[in-house]
Structures are given as C-alpha cells and as structure tokens.
Design a protein around this motif. Structure first.
Motif, mmCIF file in Angstrom:
data_model
loop_
_atom_site.group_PDB
_atom_site.id
_atom_site.type_symbol
_atom_site.label_atom_id
_atom_site.label_comp_id
_atom_site.label_asym_id
_atom_site.label_seq_id
_atom_site.Cartn_x
_atom_site.Cartn_y
_atom_site.Cartn_z
ATOM 1 N N MET A 229 81.986 41.721 26.912
ATOM 2 C CA MET A 229 82.533 41.509 25.576
ATOM 3 C C MET A 229 83.153 40.128 25.441
ATOM 4 S SD MET A 229 81.745 43.819 23.518
ATOM 5 C CE MET A 229 82.806 43.315 22.169
ATOM 6 N N LYS A 230 83.655 39.581 26.553
ATOM 7 C CA LYS A 230 84.199 38.224 26.513
ATOM 8 C C LYS A 230 83.102 37.227 26.155
ATOM 9 C CE LYS A 230 86.817 34.827 29.196
ATOM 10 N NZ LYS A 230 87.486 34.535 30.489
ATOM 11 N N ILE B 207 75.138 41.109 23.166
ATOM 12 C CA ILE B 207 75.510 42.402 22.577
ATOM 13 C C ILE B 207 74.744 43.531 23.258
ATOM 14 C CG2 ILE B 207 75.340 43.815 20.492
ATOM 15 C CD1 ILE B 207 76.034 41.315 18.872
ATOM 16 N N GLU B 208 73.467 43.281 23.515
ATOM 17 C CA GLU B 208 72.654 44.288 24.197
ATOM 18 C C GLU B 208 73.184 44.550 25.600
ATOM 19 O OE1 GLU B 208 69.960 47.218 24.583
ATOM 20 O OE2 GLU B 208 70.424 46.066 22.768
ATOM 21 N N ALA B 209 73.613 43.478 26.317
ATOM 22 C CA ALA B 209 74.168 43.635 27.662
ATOM 23 C C ALA B 209 75.475 44.418 27.613
ATOM 24 C CB ALA B 209 74.393 42.257 28.289
ATOM 25 N N ALA B 210 76.295 44.141 26.610
ATOM 26 C CA ALA B 210 77.565 44.863 26.467
ATOM 27 C C ALA B 210 77.318 46.332 26.169
ATOM 28 C CB ALA B 210 78.402 44.221 25.362
ATOM 29 N N GLY C 159 78.253 49.852 28.449
ATOM 30 C CA GLY C 159 79.088 50.883 27.840
ATOM 31 C C GLY C 159 80.274 50.328 27.087
ATOM 32 N N GLU C 160 80.317 48.999 26.903
ATOM 33 C CA GLU C 160 81.427 48.388 26.198
ATOM 34 C C GLU C 160 81.206 48.387 24.695
ATOM 35 O OE1 GLU C 160 82.022 44.555 27.956
ATOM 36 O OE2 GLU C 160 81.978 45.382 29.987
ATOM 37 N N ILE C 161 79.969 48.625 24.271
ATOM 38 C CA ILE C 161 79.616 48.770 22.866
ATOM 39 C C ILE C 161 78.761 50.012 22.739
ATOM 40 C CG2 ILE C 161 78.262 47.829 20.954
ATOM 41 C CD1 ILE C 161 78.960 45.057 21.859
ATOM 42 N N THR C 162 79.090 50.831 21.763
ATOM 43 C CA THR C 162 78.293 52.040 21.537
ATOM 44 C C THR C 162 77.927 52.141 20.072
ATOM 45 O OG1 THR C 162 80.280 53.377 21.197
ATOM 46 C CG2 THR C 162 79.385 53.288 23.428
ATOM 47 N N GLY D 45 81.137 51.021 7.378
ATOM 48 C CA GLY D 45 81.900 49.947 7.982
ATOM 49 C C GLY D 45 82.320 50.185 9.413
ATOM 50 N N ALA D 46 81.870 51.270 10.023
ATOM 51 C CA ALA D 46 82.177 51.496 11.435
ATOM 52 C C ALA D 46 81.263 50.611 12.263
ATOM 53 C CB ALA D 46 81.948 52.959 11.803
ATOM 54 N N TRP D 47 81.801 49.879 13.241
ATOM 55 C CA TRP D 47 80.949 49.007 14.031
ATOM 56 C C TRP D 47 81.040 49.346 15.497
ATOM 57 C CZ3 TRP D 47 83.592 46.017 17.568
ATOM 58 C CH2 TRP D 47 84.947 45.787 17.304
ATOM 59 N N TYR D 48 79.868 49.544 16.083
ATOM 60 C CA TYR D 48 79.754 49.756 17.511
ATOM 61 C C TYR D 48 80.722 50.818 18.044
ATOM 62 C CZ TYR D 48 77.048 45.619 16.842
ATOM 63 O OH TYR D 48 76.123 44.732 16.368
ATOM 64 N N GLY D 49 80.770 51.950 17.383
ATOM 65 C CA GLY D 49 81.547 53.070 17.875
ATOM 66 C C GLY D 49 83.013 53.032 17.525
ATOM 67 N N TYR D 50 83.461 52.030 16.760
ATOM 68 C CA TYR D 50 84.882 51.934 16.417
ATOM 69 C C TYR D 50 85.023 51.379 15.001
ATOM 70 C CZ TYR D 50 89.702 50.406 16.317
ATOM 71 O OH TYR D 50 91.010 50.217 15.954
ATOM 72 N N ARG D 51 85.921 51.939 14.240
ATOM 73 C CA ARG D 51 86.168 51.475 12.880
ATOM 74 C C ARG D 51 87.451 50.655 12.871
ATOM 75 N NH1 ARG D 51 84.266 53.450 8.300
ATOM 76 N NH2 ARG D 51 83.648 55.384 9.314
ATOM 77 N N LEU D 52 87.349 49.381 12.508
ATOM 78 C CA LEU D 52 88.545 48.544 12.441
ATOM 79 C C LEU D 52 89.482 49.084 11.366
ATOM 80 C CD1 LEU D 52 87.096 44.939 12.666
ATOM 81 C CD2 LEU D 52 88.626 46.020 14.303
ATOM 82 N N PRO D 53 90.783 49.107 11.630
ATOM 83 C CA PRO D 53 91.728 49.590 10.620
ATOM 84 C C PRO D 53 91.815 48.625 9.444
ATOM 85 C CG PRO D 53 92.892 48.636 12.486
ATOM 86 C CD PRO D 53 91.453 48.703 12.880
ATOM 87 N N GLU D 54 92.205 49.145 8.302
ATOM 88 C CA GLU D 54 92.400 48.287 7.146
ATOM 89 C C GLU D 54 93.616 47.395 7.394
ATOM 90 O OE1 GLU D 54 92.697 50.448 3.547
ATOM 91 O OE2 GLU D 54 90.712 51.363 3.720
#
Length: 231
Positions: A25-26, A56-59, A63-66, A73-82
């Motif tokens: 992810m870095k 992104i594919e490597a991440a 398992g760092e991105i799902t 608006g949910a991205w890669y298994g997580y929805r950023l808070p408003e």
C-alpha cells in the motif's frame, strides 16, 4: 479490474497525508502522490498510472486491498467516513496551526467579553443561539490558554481552563455504573467547556474512523480543565 483513462478520471484511494505501513500500500501511496501532484510531468504521470494498476493488483494479492469501488462510494472493502467541516474552516484552510491558534485565542477573548456584556444586560441565563451563552457567567478569575503543538503526522491545538475560583469549583460528586464515586463537571462548568469546544471546532475538519485507526483532521486537541493556578 478497470484502468483509468482520459475519459474516466482516476479516484485516489489513499490519504495523501497518511503514509501506509504495509509495503504494497505504501507503493500505491507513493505512485498516487506522483499522479495527483500538480507539477508531475505528463510522461512521468503516464508511467505512474501504468505502474499504479500493477501496484493495486499486488496489494490486492497481499490482502491489503479487497473488492472494488461500488456505486455507493465504498472502495476496496472500506468506506471512507464523511468529512465534517467546522463552520469557519474555509477561512483558515491555508493557514498554519500557529495562525489558527491565534484566531481561536482572539475568538475566546472576544466571545467572553461580548457574552459577559449580554449577561449583564439580560441575565446570565439568557439563551444565545450561537451556543456561547455559558461564557456570560464564566468567573473572571478563570484564565483560558490556547497552545499549539506539532508532532509526526500532524499537530494539535489545546484549550485549557485554569484558575478555578476555589478548589473543587465546578465539580459534583456522583456514582458511576459500578457504584464507585467520581467527580464530574456540573452544569455550569459543562456549559463553559461546550462553549469553548464550539470555538475550538470552528476551524477544524474531521473525517476519522477510530474503529480502523484512520485519523484525518485539520488538528487534534480539545478542551480540558487544569487544576493548577496560572499567573
């Protein structure tokens, strides 16, 4: 997996101010910094775009991105808070914390003066629409300090209440859910704290999610009572 094109602008998936700890992810974060930087040349940006898709594919494989971004608006298994913005944030979004702290200091001084005059004219229990009415009855002996501090990953602005009229002023004793006694602010002190918290929040924003240790604010800090006397 879709690749960003000229017709489909890429959406950033990392926070530019927060460097990820995981290696994969870095790399995504570093490449996005290049892509979204205004001074990155067209050739370097195009190369970063191509490399980012592979990163992104490597991440994802690590398992760092799902998942993928969905229509909600949910991205890669997580929805950023408003993100919540203070009502005066736009005035200071380009200023340093030192400059913002100076504004808060001046705001508190002025609000305290104005509310005291309102209280003298209409009674200390007058309801003020901006939520600062509690400052009308704030004892003159009390002093309020505003300090700022910088540290890795951000900075804080702290508001402290000093010089209570007497030891224990503003506190009442109550019993908690386990039957243990504790001292808590009474209604008068709570009103003062809330009024100062309102001013403290005017210039801030907050898009944090503590459940996943994601913190995104203009500045940290808050309002607290200090039992010590201050000249």
């Amino acid at each position: 997996m879709s690749t960003a094109t000229a017709n489909t602008p890429r959406t950033r998936i990392t926070d530019p101010k927060v460097q990820p700890k995981d290696r994969a992810m870095k790399k995504v974060w570093l490449l996005e910094n290049l892509i979204f930087h205004a001074r990155t040349g067209a050739g370097e940006k195009a190369a970063a775009e191509r490399m980012l898709d592979r990163a992104i594919e490597a991440a994802r494989k690590e398992g760092e991105i799902t998942g993928d971004k969905d229509s909600a608006g949910a991205w890669y298994g997580y929805r950023l808070p408003e993100v919540w913005y203070g009502e005066r944030y736009e005035e200071v979004k380009t200023l340093s914390l030192t400059e913002i702290a100076a504004r808060i200091r001046a705001d508190i001084k002025l609000a305290r003066k104005v509310e005291a005059k309102l209280g003298a004219a209409t009674g200390t229990e007058v309801a003020v629409v901006d939520g600062l009415g509690a400052l009308a009855a704030m004892p003159k002996t009390i002093k309020v300090s505003v300090t700022r501090d910088y540290f890795a990953g951000g900075g804080s602005i702290d508001v402290r209440i000093y010089n209570l009229p007497e030891k224990g002023w503003g506190y009442v004793r109550e019993t908690d859910n386990w039957g243990q006694p504790r001292w808590v602010p009474n209604a008068e002190l709570r009103g003062i704290i809330k009024a100062l918290e309102k001013i403290h929040g005017w210039y801030n924003f907050d898009g944090s999610d503590a459940t996943v240790d994601y913190f995104h604010v203009n500045y940290y800090g808050g309002v607290e009572v200090d039992w010590r006397e201050r000249p």
